[in-house]
Design a protein around this motif. Structure first.
Motif, PDB file in Angstrom:
ATOM      1  N   ARG A 280       0.912  -1.248  -0.010  1.00  0.00           N
ATOM      2  CA  ARG A 280      -0.015   0.077   0.061  1.00  0.00           C
ATOM      3  C   ARG A 280       0.914   1.299   0.130  1.00  0.00           C
ATOM      4  O   ARG A 280       0.358   2.069  -0.472  1.00  0.00           O
ATOM      5  CB  ARG A 280      -1.194  -0.117   1.265  1.00  0.00           C
ATOM      6  N   GLU A 281       2.011   1.107   0.568  1.00  0.00           N
ATOM      7  CA  GLU A 281       2.880   2.535   0.619  1.00  0.00           C
ATOM      8  C   GLU A 281       3.213   2.736  -0.776  1.00  0.00           C
ATOM      9  O   GLU A 281       3.616   4.081  -1.047  1.00  0.00           O
ATOM     10  CB  GLU A 281       4.014   2.065   1.566  1.00  0.00           C
ATOM     11  N   SER A 282       3.474   1.949  -1.630  1.00  0.00           N
ATOM     12  CA  SER A 282       4.177   2.080  -2.785  1.00  0.00           C
ATOM     13  C   SER A 282       3.002   2.326  -3.957  1.00  0.00           C
ATOM     14  O   SER A 282       3.264   2.686  -5.163  1.00  0.00           O
ATOM     15  CB  SER A 282       4.859   0.875  -3.343  1.00  0.00           C
ATOM     16  N   MET A 283       1.537   2.019  -3.384  1.00  0.00           N
ATOM     17  CA  MET A 283       0.562   2.372  -4.470  1.00  0.00           C
ATOM     18  C   MET A 283       0.291   3.779  -4.817  1.00  0.00           C
ATOM     19  O   MET A 283       0.619   4.569  -3.883  1.00  0.00           O
ATOM     20  CB  MET A 283      -0.633   1.670  -4.056  1.00  0.00           C
ATOM     21  N   ASN A 284      -0.061   3.886  -5.913  1.00  0.00           N
ATOM     22  CA  ASN A 284      -0.433   5.478  -6.241  1.00  0.00           C
ATOM     23  C   ASN A 284      -1.406   6.235  -5.458  1.00  0.00           C
ATOM     24  O   ASN A 284      -1.452   7.276  -5.467  1.00  0.00           O
ATOM     25  CB  ASN A 284      -0.790   5.617  -7.805  1.00  0.00           C
ATOM     26  N   GLU A 285      -2.524   5.475  -5.094  1.00  0.00           N
ATOM     27  CA  GLU A 285      -3.682   5.840  -4.357  1.00  0.00           C
ATOM     28  C   GLU A 285      -3.701   5.483  -2.916  1.00  0.00           C
ATOM     29  O   GLU A 285      -3.034   4.311  -2.716  1.00  0.00           O
ATOM     30  CB  GLU A 285      -4.733   5.365  -5.079  1.00  0.00           C
ATOM     31  N   GLU A 286      -4.300   6.248  -2.104  1.00  0.00           N
ATOM     32  CA  GLU A 286      -4.515   5.878  -0.921  1.00  0.00           C
ATOM     33  C   GLU A 286      -5.358   5.107  -0.626  1.00  0.00           C
ATOM     34  O   GLU A 286      -6.420   4.816  -1.206  1.00  0.00           O
ATOM     35  CB  GLU A 286      -4.842   7.233  -0.117  1.00  0.00           C
ATOM     36  N   ILE A 287      -4.900   3.739   0.058  1.00  0.00           N
ATOM     37  CA  ILE A 287      -5.890   2.642   0.171  1.00  0.00           C
ATOM     38  C   ILE A 287      -5.879   2.197   1.675  1.00  0.00           C
ATOM     39  O   ILE A 287      -5.112   2.255   2.456  1.00  0.00           O
ATOM     40  CB  ILE A 287      -5.192   1.452  -0.377  1.00  0.00           C
ATOM     41  N   ASP A 288      -7.268   2.170   2.062  1.00  0.00           N
ATOM     42  CA  ASP A 288      -7.308   1.840   3.470  1.00  0.00           C
ATOM     43  C   ASP A 288      -8.030   0.493   3.767  1.00  0.00           C
ATOM     44  O   ASP A 288      -8.342   0.151   4.974  1.00  0.00           O
ATOM     45  CB  ASP A 288      -8.315   2.731   4.243  1.00  0.00           C
ATOM     46  N   GLY A 289      -7.634  -0.385   2.875  1.00  0.00           N
ATOM     47  CA  GLY A 289      -8.265  -1.750   3.161  1.00  0.00           C
ATOM     48  C   GLY A 289      -8.516  -2.601   1.872  1.00  0.00           C
ATOM     49  O   GLY A 289      -8.025  -1.978   0.680  1.00  0.00           O
ATOM     50  N   VAL A 290      -9.332  -3.662   1.701  1.00  0.00           N
ATOM     51  CA  VAL A 290      -9.502  -4.466   0.704  1.00  0.00           C
ATOM     52  C   VAL A 290     -11.146  -4.600   0.405  1.00  0.00           C
ATOM     53  O   VAL A 290     -11.693  -4.680   1.675  1.00  0.00           O
ATOM     54  CB  VAL A 290      -8.907  -5.499   0.417  1.00  0.00           C
ATOM     55  N   VAL A 291     -11.653  -4.659  -0.732  1.00  0.00           N
ATOM     56  CA  VAL A 291     -13.116  -5.050  -0.708  1.00  0.00           C
ATOM     57  C   VAL A 291     -13.262  -6.542  -1.239  1.00  0.00           C
ATOM     58  O   VAL A 291     -12.498  -6.801  -2.380  1.00  0.00           O
ATOM     59  CB  VAL A 291     -13.773  -4.003  -1.545  1.00  0.00           C
ATOM     60  N   PHE A 292     -13.949  -7.304  -0.568  1.00  0.00           N
ATOM     61  CA  PHE A 292     -14.235  -8.639  -1.444  1.00  0.00           C
ATOM     62  C   PHE A 292     -15.815  -8.450  -1.756  1.00  0.00           C
ATOM     63  O   PHE A 292     -16.589  -8.665  -0.828  1.00  0.00           O
ATOM     64  CB  PHE A 292     -14.079  -9.552  -0.231  1.00  0.00           C
ATOM     65  N   LYS A 293     -16.152  -9.094  -2.990  1.00  0.00           N
ATOM     66  CA  LYS A 293     -17.481  -9.286  -3.328  1.00  0.00           C
ATOM     67  C   LYS A 293     -17.497 -10.604  -3.998  1.00  0.00           C
ATOM     68  O   LYS A 293     -16.702 -11.120  -4.628  1.00  0.00           O
ATOM     69  CB  LYS A 293     -17.689  -8.090  -4.571  1.00  0.00           C
ATOM     70  N   ILE A 294     -18.795 -10.992  -3.632  1.00  0.00           N
ATOM     71  CA  ILE A 294     -18.938 -12.471  -4.417  1.00  0.00           C
ATOM     72  C   ILE A 294     -19.116 -12.289  -5.789  1.00  0.00           C
ATOM     73  O   ILE A 294     -19.999 -11.453  -6.435  1.00  0.00           O
ATOM     74  CB  ILE A 294     -20.394 -13.352  -3.579  1.00  0.00           C
ATOM     75  N   ASP A 295     -18.606 -13.103  -6.753  1.00  0.00           N
ATOM     76  CA  ASP A 295     -18.654 -12.915  -8.241  1.00  0.00           C
ATOM     77  C   ASP A 295     -20.067 -13.125  -8.517  1.00  0.00           C
ATOM     78  O   ASP A 295     -20.427 -12.343  -9.675  1.00  0.00           O
ATOM     79  CB  ASP A 295     -17.589 -13.598  -8.583  1.00  0.00           C
TER      80      ASP A 295
END
Ligand SMILES: [Zn+2]
Length: 672
Positions: A280-295
């Motif tokens: 996350r530190e090296s990603m271009n966007e600020e990220i505060d977690g992950v999202v999981f969705k049933i496909d």
């Protein structure tokens, strides 16, 4: 002209108002209610008629006019848009156990597929396309109703304004508007260097939100935003039966989907969130977690929703540098323009290596967003390079006290008002308000304005409390031997201050004007103003609102506020007192200035005897310059001209701070 309505008998102003409100009504029927009552041609004809009238009578253009939204000029406020499908938020989980429980309940088996996405810390928006054209874009708002931000969305290059012929006729795409981290850092660095002219933002999300809610889309365009699509809310053609298939479909239509989005199985949940957390530190966007969705869409539909969140998707939040504490009280700080800012006083808590006991809450909207009240247990977080802040409420005791803006200024007791279209509350005390006066003097001395060396914030407060200064110009009339007597001062510090103040006298007109803190008219605007009028103060003071509108960066609101400010006696007095104290700036040649001199709006009092003319001759000449000559000294008087043997009027003028000039100055002003 194709008259859509018969308006021939009424005034252009009234016609324009009628056309404008008719168009807004039709647009609302079309976009929001989905029940148009007129055909497109009639709408267009009416629109063109309004535009033609506006060209003839620009002075009557209503800032809310539908024409003003094309090309994204300044808007007065935001139109509310009701979402056809509510924009829900996701429930959060913080632990592996919570996450496992969620998916067990959702009936996931080892063969199920999950779409995993980084949780971008931005702003959810809905993009609505009709006949392959972007009809409107709205923020999430409260989930039911958002704000129309179409004008600013159009400045985001990654969002298509028009879609290919292959795209469905009706399409609603949802996604996140973000500001990338490097853009955010650059913006904040610029804001800090500006010494307060541009606001600094606490994080990327606030910066994105502030930009998207910027009324002036030209300003918004200068702060590049990005967009990542994550869902389709409505579509007139048949869609793939998996979420991943739909994301693929959106991509073919030209919408960006984040590259870190993956299709995984339940066994890969932990691995995915660990990987994103590590990256996350090296990603271009600020990220505060992950999202999981049933496909599987069929599976999603079977599960449905619980209250306001889907049962088929969850946000796994990353841990932050956070501590718990209690909100003890909220103080309201008054700034130079009278804006009241709520500041949380917290039970001191050690977080991220520092002890935190207060934190700005920005405004009441932020307090409402957090659902925060006094007595609440709150989470305070502090990330690197980010000011500590209250991020959420952990528990709300029964005896919690609601936070509301004070009705009276905590500093001066004046009425507090909320300007229409603004979130902030403002003290109406003006310069009578000690907090405002002190903030104004601090601002005046700022490096990018009058740049007074040796005048720190504490010293301003001390000088104010000692009654040595009430307004910025008083700095130039200080008695330094008295200043040296102040506790903690001494000869040396007083001398340093004296030198700093003296050095600040040589300046530029734009800085002098910007230091007056005219509402909405900042440093850059003052620079444009003086450039436009070639450093001619009299021309600036005499300019009509229309002339001010010609100045780069000036809109109608700024022109009006500046116009009014220039006519305030207190404003003119301040400028006159600064000049009289020897504050100088490069200006047009004296002769040219004298010829073009207008004293319009000024109020003079003449006293004593003059050698070159009688007092009544002087009055006539001043009146010819547009100046009013009064017989007695009051707060409204901008200048007292004292001849020989001046008596009580001179004494009174000096007492109440009216600038005093002599006969030579009078002669130079009337051009003799
Ligand atoms: Zn006040």
């Amino acid at each position: 002209m194709n008259h859509a309505l018969d308006l021939s008998a009424i005034s252009p102003e009234a016609s324009m108002a009628t056309l404008s409100s008719t168009l807004i009504h039709w647009a609302r029927e079309y976009y929001t209610l989905d029940a148009p009552t007129v055909c497109d041609n009639k709408y267009d004809a009416t629109f063109n008629e309004l535009k033609a009238l506006e060209e003839l009578h620009p002075e009557f253009i209503n800032p809310n006019s539908p024409t003003q939204r094309i090309g994204g000029d300044r808007l007065e406020g935001f139109v509310q848009i009701r979402h056809k499908t509510p924009m829900l938020s996701l429930n959060n989980v913080y632990t592996d156990q919570e996450q496992e429980d969620f998916f067990t309940k959702a009936g996931l088996n080892i063969y199920s597929h999950i779409i995993a996405e980084p949780k971008l810390d931005g702003l959810a928006v809905s993009l609505y396309y009709v006949n392959r054209k972007l009809a409107y874009a709205a923020t999430r708002g409260d989930g039911q109703t958002g704000e129309d931000v179409t004008h600013n969305i159009k400045t985001i290059h990654s969002i298509p304004v028009e879609l290919d012929d292959s795209a469905p006729a009706i399409l609603e795409v949802r996604g996140e508007v973000v500001m990338k981290k490097h853009i955010f850092s650059k913006l904040n660095a610029k804001a800090q260097a500006s010494g307060g002219e541009f606001r600094t933002f606490a994080n990327c999300r606030n910066a994105a939100a502030g930009t998207l809610r910027q009324l002036d889309s030209q300003k918004a365009a200068k702060r590049p935003l990005d967009f990542y699509a994550y869902a389709i809310a409505e579509c007139s053609s048949e869609l793939p039966d998996t979420h991943s298939g739909r994301l693929g479909f959106i991509t073919t239509l030209g919408f960006p989907v984040h590259t870190a989005v993956q299709r995984i199985t339940p066994a890969g949940l932990g691995k995915y969130s660990d990987a994103i957390y590590a990256r996350r530190e090296s990603m271009n966007e600020e990220i505060d977690g992950v999202v999981f969705k049933i496909d599987s869409i069929a599976h999603q539909e079977r599960l449905g929703f619980v209250s306001r969140a889907p049962k088929w998707a969850i946000a796994r939040k990353f841990p932050a540098d956070e501590k718990e504490t209690t909100l003890e009280i909220v103080d309201w700080q008054v700034g130079a323009s009278g804006i009241l800012t709520p500041v949380a006083r917290l039970s001191p808590v050690h977080v991220g290596g520092v002890t935190i006991s207060n934190s700005t809450l920005h405004n009441l909207n932020e307090i409402r967003r957090l659902d925060l009240a006094i007595g609440d247990r709150v989470v305070v977080s502090r990330a690197a390079d980010v000011i500590p802040k209250v991020t959420s409420v952990l528990s709300r005791p029964l005896d919690r006290q609601t936070i509301s803006a004070p009705t009276e200024c905590p500093s001066c007791g004046s009425t507090v008002v909320q300007d229409s279209g603004h979130v902030a509350y403002r003290c109406t005390g003006g310069t009578r308000c000690p907090a405002q006066a002190v903030a104004l003097i601090k601002r005046f001395a700022r490096r990018d304005l009058m740049d007074i060396d040796g005048l720190g914030e504490k010293l301003v407060e001390q000088l104010y409390e000692a009654n040595f200064i009430q307004k910025p110009s008083d700095l130039y009339y200080l008695c330094f031997s008295a200043v040296a007597e102040l506790p903690g001062m001494g000869e040396k510090s007083a001398l340093k201050l004296k030198k700093g103040i003296e050095a600040s006298r040589e300046t530029t007109l734009d800085k002098v004007l910007a230091a007056q803190n005219i509402r909405e008219v900042g440093r850059s605007a003052c620079r444009e103003l003086t450039k436009h009028f070639d450093n001619d103060l009299h021309a600036i003071f005499a300019a009509t609102q229309e002339q001010l509108l010609d100045v780069e960066l000036f809109g109608p609101v700024m022109a009006e506020l500046a116009y009014n400010a220039f006519r305030e006696p207190s404003f003119q007095q301040e400028i006159a007192r600064l000049r009289y104290a020897g504050v100088v700036w490069p200006e047009k040649s004296t002769k040219a200035a004298a010829e073009g001199d207008s004293l319009e709006g000024q109020v003079w009092v003449l006293t004593g005897t003059f050698t070159s003319m009688t007092r009544s001759e002087a009055e006539t000449k001043l009146a010819a310059k547009g100046c009013r000559v009064a017989s007695s000294v009051s707060k409204n008087v901008t200048t007292l001209c004292a001849g020989a043997k001046a008596g009580s009027k001179l004494a009174k003028a000096e007492k109440i701070g009216v600038p005093v000039v002599d006969e030579d100055y009078l002669l130079s002003v009337i051009g003799e």
